[in-house]
Design an enzyme around this catalytic site. Structure first.
Site, PDB file in Angstrom:
ATOM      1  N   GLY B 296       0.632  -1.974   0.287  1.00  0.00           N
ATOM      2  CA  GLY B 296      -0.039   0.003  -0.143  1.00  0.00           C
ATOM      3  C   GLY B 296       0.379   1.126   0.182  1.00  0.00           C
ATOM      4  O   GLY B 296       1.990   1.678  -0.564  1.00  0.00           O
ATOM      5  N   SER B 297       0.111   2.455   0.535  1.00  0.00           N
ATOM      6  CA  SER B 297       1.060   3.590   0.327  1.00  0.00           C
ATOM      7  C   SER B 297       2.404   4.269   0.912  1.00  0.00           C
ATOM      8  O   SER B 297       2.463   4.816   0.888  1.00  0.00           O
ATOM      9  CB  SER B 297      -0.065   4.617   1.374  1.00  0.00           C
ATOM     10  N   VAL B 298       3.289   2.950   2.076  1.00  0.00           N
ATOM     11  CA  VAL B 298       4.088   2.984   2.092  1.00  0.00           C
ATOM     12  C   VAL B 298       4.992   3.011   0.724  1.00  0.00           C
ATOM     13  O   VAL B 298       6.413   3.815   1.261  1.00  0.00           O
ATOM     14  CB  VAL B 298       4.592   1.765   3.543  1.00  0.00           C
ATOM     15  N   PHE B 299       4.422   1.823  -0.489  1.00  0.00           N
ATOM     16  CA  PHE B 299       5.796   2.128  -1.010  1.00  0.00           C
ATOM     17  C   PHE B 299       5.452   3.413  -2.182  1.00  0.00           C
ATOM     18  O   PHE B 299       6.794   3.539  -2.881  1.00  0.00           O
ATOM     19  CB  PHE B 299       4.630   1.220  -2.250  1.00  0.00           C
ATOM     20  N   LYS B 300       4.717   4.195  -1.287  1.00  0.00           N
ATOM     21  CA  LYS B 300       5.027   5.780  -2.178  1.00  0.00           C
ATOM     22  C   LYS B 300       6.180   6.251  -1.918  1.00  0.00           C
ATOM     23  O   LYS B 300       6.800   7.290  -3.210  1.00  0.00           O
ATOM     24  CB  LYS B 300       3.845   6.625  -1.493  1.00  0.00           C
TER      25      LYS B 300
END
Lengths: 121, 578
Positions: B296-300
């Site tokens: 999820g957004s951690v990958f941003k």
């Protein structure tokens, strides 16, 4: 003693052995006895030493087992859960606040910095 | 010579000759005719091959706290052939029931059951402690075999069980370190041939040269027992407060890749592994390395790192954020389905805008984006020294199953899979001036008097996915993002860089709505990062969002660990960690 020498004399006379032959047999018997003696002494020494070595090894094994057991018991008694329980029973509790204070120190110019430490890594 | 004497002499000669002939006949019978039989008897009764199993290597935490050790135990077996030997002239079975049964804690019925069958050796009892084992030995019954063996014990119980794994009765390590370092821990079993006397004691003339197998190697871990305990405490607390079904926390030193704690819940107690094996064997699996998820957004963080490093954007670069963006024929929307107008990269990260991340990956193009993803280690194992690590999966344009829309969804951590350890290792590279290091759990291996670094212990650079400048800029962006939108992750006195993540859970037919995986990865102090923590909560019930559920857990863990690890704050005056 007289009877013994008489008996040997009698035996030699009856056998009609010459003295040199009797001497050879005596030397041979003496050597055989010597060899047997050396063999027995050696064997018994080896057996004794091995018995002792085995006993020491057994004692060492036993000590290792005891050490392992004690180590395990100490670890169990000082486990995190036990320590917390014990600390709680003694009235200790987790710190509610940790304050950081500046400690005035003289910093030398040549003292290694964190950055230096990281570069060394 | 008189006739009488002559006859006597003749009789004597005949007698001696007959006796000699009998002796010679017996000699031929024993040495020639029945040679093989008597050799077999000798091997059966006098010669014995014994396997001497060494003590298994112990496992210590970084400060010398025992995490896995061994205790002596005894097992008692009965030699059925000797037990039923009628020549002994005594009723051995009655003696067994009368003398041995009370020591072994067995009833006469239980003994009869154990003696049923036609095997030559029956195991009566295992797991006897030292006192009972010695009492059984003192019975002095020649047909009872009392054998000591080592039993694996884990004094800390379930603490760090996922890292340790367990050691079973068949003398084999499973999962975690017990399996990964099986060769080192097990040592070498010695097979010793011993000659025994009629009482089955070793012959003194033939004591084997080495009756003891050298113990297996000890492992000293990077794991800190206290850190592990704090992390586990907070994880269990988080499961209770968030209603999550499961979760995990990893704490690591981003500079070296040394894992300080790795906890997952629900876990298991390696001392009682048979209970878990019977009820829920899936608990043995360490999800930090063996299970993948969509981060999820951690990958941003990875997406923005690629965009910054490739020179596509700066922190102040703006783009016009629409609520949704069409990529490859698929509409990708922000989590709040709102449009945010012109936003900077800092705002994009703070508000965790999917459209912004997809915009970046689209502008970068697939080759550049996936090169960075690969450089951060995704799609490959980290090489951690734990059993069962999986590589995760990232589809690239080279795969036939790749669609253009993947370029958009991958940018915000959906449509690809990674292990939590891969995720924390990638973010640690940002904290570590752009250097990706290999995570590891074992610090040193001790073999006898020799201490050597584990092959994984050295800080191994696994790559430089981004430049040090980009890493520092990105850290600054992440600090600002946390300060603006995730105050619940802030630790007083420490500048925290981090990112929340809320990911849907893929199932064969799409996503498992409304469930999510809520996560937060953060590190600090931002000026000199020394601790990175990843928190993941699966299917929280109080809120689906990482900012609400995982970020406060990060805050509590970090606030407790900074003082424990002696990590000073960025600004001591502001620091007062609860």
């Amino acid at each position: 003693m007289n009877r013994l020498t008489e008996w040997i004399d009698h035996g030699l006379k009856r056998a009609r052995w010459p003295a040199s032959r009797a001497a050879r047999i005596a030397v041979f018997l003496s050597l055989a006895l010597l060899v047997a003696d050396v063999y027995l002494v050696q064997s018994s020494q080896i057996a004794t030493t091995n018995r002792r070595a085995e006993a020491m090894r057994r004692a060492l094994t036993e000590l290792r087992r005891e050490n392992a057991l004690r180590l395990s018991r100490i670890a169990e008694l000082t486990s995190a859960a036990r320590m917390l329980e014990r600390a709680g029973a003694l009235g200790f509790q987790a710190a509610e606040i940790v304050e950081f204070v500046r400690v005035p120190v003289v910093i030398h110019d040549d003292a290694p910095s964190l950055q230096d430490d990281r570069r060394e890594r | 010579m008189p006739d009488r004497s002559r006859r006597r002499l003749l009789a004597l000669t005949v007698g001696i000759t007959a006796f000699g002939l009998i002796l010679i006949a017996q000699l031929i019978r024993l040495q020639v005719v029945e040679h093989d039989y008597w050799i077999g008897q000798r091997e059966k009764w006098q010669s014995e091959t014994r396997d001497i199993v060494p003590e298994r290597g112990r496992i210590w935490d970084r400060n010398g706290v025992l995490l896995a050790g061994n205790e002596p135990r005894y097992q008692v077996a009965v030699d059925r052939t000797a037990l039923t030997d009628s020549r002994s002239g005594s009723d051995n079975l009655a003696m067994l029931i009368r003398d041995a049964a009370p020591v072994l804690g067995l009833t006469s019925e239980e003994i009869s059951q154990k003696l049923a069958g036609d095997q030559t050796r029956s195991l009566l009892k295992t797991d006897l402690d030292a006192a009972l084992g010695e009492r059984a030995m003192d019975l002095g019954l020649s047909w009872i075999e009392v054998e000591p063996y080592w039993k694996r014990v884990y004094p800390e119980g379930a603490l760090a069980a996922a890292v340790l794994g367990f050691y079973n009765a068949e003398r084999k390590g499973y999962y975690g370190l017990e399996a990964y370092y099986q060769g080192e821990l097990a040592g070498h079993t010695l097979s010793v041939e011993m000659d025994r006397d009629v009482w089955r004691d070793p012959l003194p003339l033939n004591v084997p040269p080495d009756l003891f197998a050298p113990p297996g190697a000890d492992l000293v871990l990077t794991i800190d027992r206290t850190v592990q305990m704090i992390v586990e405490e907070e994880l269990f607390r988080a499961l209770e407060t968030s209603g999550a079904a499961s979760g995990l926390i990893i704490a690591m030193d981003p500079r070296t890749g040394a894992i300080l704690a790795m906890a997952n819940a629900p876990g298991f107690d390696p001392n009682k592994y048979t209970d878990t094996a019977a009820s829920e064997p899936a608990r043995f699996v360490n999800p930090a390395v063996s299970e993948v998820y969509e981060p999820g957004s951690v990958f941003k963080i990875v997406t923005l790192a690629a965009a910054l490093d490739s020179g596509l954007v700066t922190p102040d670069t703006t783009y016009v954020d629409t609520a949704c963006l069409e990529v490859g024929g698929r509409s990708l929307c922000n989590w709040d389905r709102e449009s945010h107008g012109a936003v900077t990269m800092v705002e994009m990260m703070a508000k965790s805008l999917n459209v912004g991340a997809a915009t970046l990956s689209m502008r970068m193009g697939a080759p550049t984006f996936y090169n960075y993803v690969s450089a951060f280690g995704f799609g490959n194992r980290t090489g951690v020294d734990l059993q069962g690590e999986v590589p995760g999966h990232v589809r690239t344009p080279a795969d036939v199953t790749w669609y253009e829309s993947d370029l958009g969804t991958n940018a915000f951590g959906q449509g690809l899979s990674a292990t939590p350890l891969q995720m924390i290792a990638a973010v640690a590279a940002v904290a570590n001036d752009g250097v990706l290091v290999r995570p590891h759990v074992v610090k040193t291996i001790i073999e006898g008097d020799r201490v050597r670094s584990a092959r994984h212990a050295r800080t191994v650079e696994a790559g430089h996915p981004i430049s040090p400048e980009t890493a520092r800029i990105l850290t600054d962006v992440l600090v600002k993002a946390v300060a603006r939108e995730v105050p619940q992750a802030q630790v007083p006195g420490y500048r925290i860089a981090g990112k929340t993540g809320t990911a849907q859970i893929p199932i064969p037919a799409g996503y498992d709505d409304p469930w999510t995986i809520a996560s937060f990865v953060g590190y600090g102090p931002a000026t000199d990062p020394r601790l990175i923590i990843l928190v993941r909560l699966d299917r929280p019930t109080i809120s689906p969002y990482g900012s609400t559920t995982a970020a406060p857990v990060f805050q509590r863990v970090a606030a407790r660990l900074f003082p424990v690890l002696g990590i000073p704050p960025d600004s001591p005056d502001a620091a007062s960690a609860p």
